[in-house]
Design an enzyme around this catalytic site. Structure first.
Site, PDB file in Angstrom:
ATOM      1  N   HIS A 130       6.479  -3.716   6.607  1.00  0.00           N
ATOM      2  CA  HIS A 130       5.456  -3.596   5.564  1.00  0.00           C
ATOM      3  C   HIS A 130       5.662  -2.321   4.747  1.00  0.00           C
ATOM      4  CE1 HIS A 130       1.257  -3.532   3.919  1.00  0.00           C
ATOM      5  NE2 HIS A 130       1.435  -2.222   4.035  1.00  0.00           N
ATOM      6  N   GLU A 131       5.902  -1.210   5.421  1.00  0.00           N
ATOM      7  CA  GLU A 131       6.106   0.053   4.705  1.00  0.00           C
ATOM      8  C   GLU A 131       7.395   0.027   3.894  1.00  0.00           C
ATOM      9  OE1 GLU A 131       3.728   1.944   4.431  1.00  0.00           O
ATOM     10  OE2 GLU A 131       2.501   1.181   6.057  1.00  0.00           O
ATOM     11  N   HIS A 134       6.733  -1.641   0.656  1.00  0.00           N
ATOM     12  CA  HIS A 134       6.139  -0.728  -0.329  1.00  0.00           C
ATOM     13  C   HIS A 134       7.227   0.067  -1.042  1.00  0.00           C
ATOM     14  CE1 HIS A 134       1.880  -1.197   0.003  1.00  0.00           C
ATOM     15  NE2 HIS A 134       1.811  -0.888   1.283  1.00  0.00           N
ATOM     16  N   GLU A 198      -1.197  -3.988  -1.326  1.00  0.00           N
ATOM     17  CA  GLU A 198      -1.211  -4.259   0.108  1.00  0.00           C
ATOM     18  C   GLU A 198      -0.896  -5.725   0.391  1.00  0.00           C
ATOM     19  OE1 GLU A 198      -1.297  -2.175   2.626  1.00  0.00           O
ATOM     20  OE2 GLU A 198      -1.360  -0.553   1.165  1.00  0.00           O
TER      21      GLU A 198
END
Length: 309
Positions: A130-131, A134, A198
């Site tokens: 997930h990071e 980003h 997100e």
């Protein structure tokens, strides 16, 4: 929302900033406001990662660390088609994580000690993916710019009371209202952008690690931990709350206007739907065991008080 709507929100933030400058000093004030914003953003662009990591007392993790964290990030970065980011560990019991950096070549992933002690390797892989999403989506730069604009708008609005031009245009009551409403509007735009990114990072992160349910399970565990465990550094620096995978300050049950993150229940539901689309099990309460080909067979920590033991 996608990048088009994010761009619209960013344009709204810029227009609001220049509008406050105009109310304070007319057309000259708008120009000055734009110049100040540009200078602040240049400084933030080059120093944001170091500033944020220092705020949270993050310590670098060396390659081949005993937790296997650096190797895990490296393998997932390859899956994402990214350069190897710097890896940091934050000494706080709250499970959480964030990414920072102005671009994929100058990025960092930071996880907390609480995250390492709480999650399984599968769930940790979902969070790191997930990071990395980003970073790949350049969200870290977007959020840095919006945070800078929000802070600058608040500063300008507070200055308005001391400038005669704003009082002549709006009167005292109007100036006081601007001091309240302008920062609120800036915060709303910042929060809306955060929620937008997100959802996109959840989807891309699930694709990077190949298992949406790993991330879904991790989000549930992190939400539970963040709701009951304080993060002192985040409390001292609330402007960084939007960077974390789960709000480190308090929990929100709805995607309301004042939430920096989407509701965890909504994010889990979206990941469950994605899992069904990808042919994965619809149950997100327990993540399936990690295959040897998905992420590296990292060494585990020599302790017996957590899921990595």
């Amino acid at each position: 929302m996608g990048y088009v709507k994010t761009g619209i929100l960013m344009a709204a933030m810029t227009a609001l900033f220049m509008g406050v400058g105009y109310l304070i000093g007319g057309s000259g004030g708008a120009v000055i406001a734009l110049v100040v914003a540009a200078a602040m953003n240049v400084f933030t662009w080059w120093n944001s990662d170091r500033m944020v990591l220092r705020m949270h007392n993050a310590q670098p993790v060396a390659p081949r660390d005993r937790m296997g964290l650096h190797d895990l990030v490296g393998e997932l970065a390859k899956n994402a088609g990214l350069p190897m980011p710097a890896v940091y560990l934050i000494d706080t019991p709250q499970p959480n994580a964030f990414a920072t950096g102005r671009n994929p070549s100058n990025a960092a992933v930071a996880v907390t000690a609480g995250l390492m002690n709480t999650l399984s390797r599968e769930e940790l892989a979902g969070v790191i993916a997930h990071e990395l999403a980003h970073i790949r989506n350049h969200d870290t730069a977007i959020m840095t710019v919006t945070a800078t604009f929000a802070g600058a708008i608040s500063m300008l609005a507070n200055f308005a009371l001391f400038f005669g031009g704003s009082r002549e245009r709006l009167g005292l009551v109007g100036t006081l209202m601007m001091m309240i409403l302008a920062p609120t509007a800036a915060a709303l735009v910042q929060m809306a952008i955060s929620r937008t990114r997100e959802y996109a990072a959840d989807k891309a992160g699930a694709e990077i690690c190949g298992q949406p349910l790993w991330l879904a399970s991790a989000l549930q565990r992190i939400q539970q931990g963040a709701a009951r465990i304080d993060n002192d550094a985040a409390e001292r620096n609330p402007a960084t709350a939007h960077m974390f995978i789960i709000n480190p300050l308090h929990a929100h049950k709805r995607d309301n206007l004042f939430a920096t993150h989407p509701a965890t229940e909504n994010r889990v539901a979206a990941l469950q739907q994605l899992a069904q689309t990808m042919g994965r099990s619809p149950t997100a309460n327990a993540a399936p065991r990690m295959s040897q080909t998905s992420v590296p067979n990292t060494r585990r920590r020599p302790r017996n008080d957590g899921p990595w033991s």
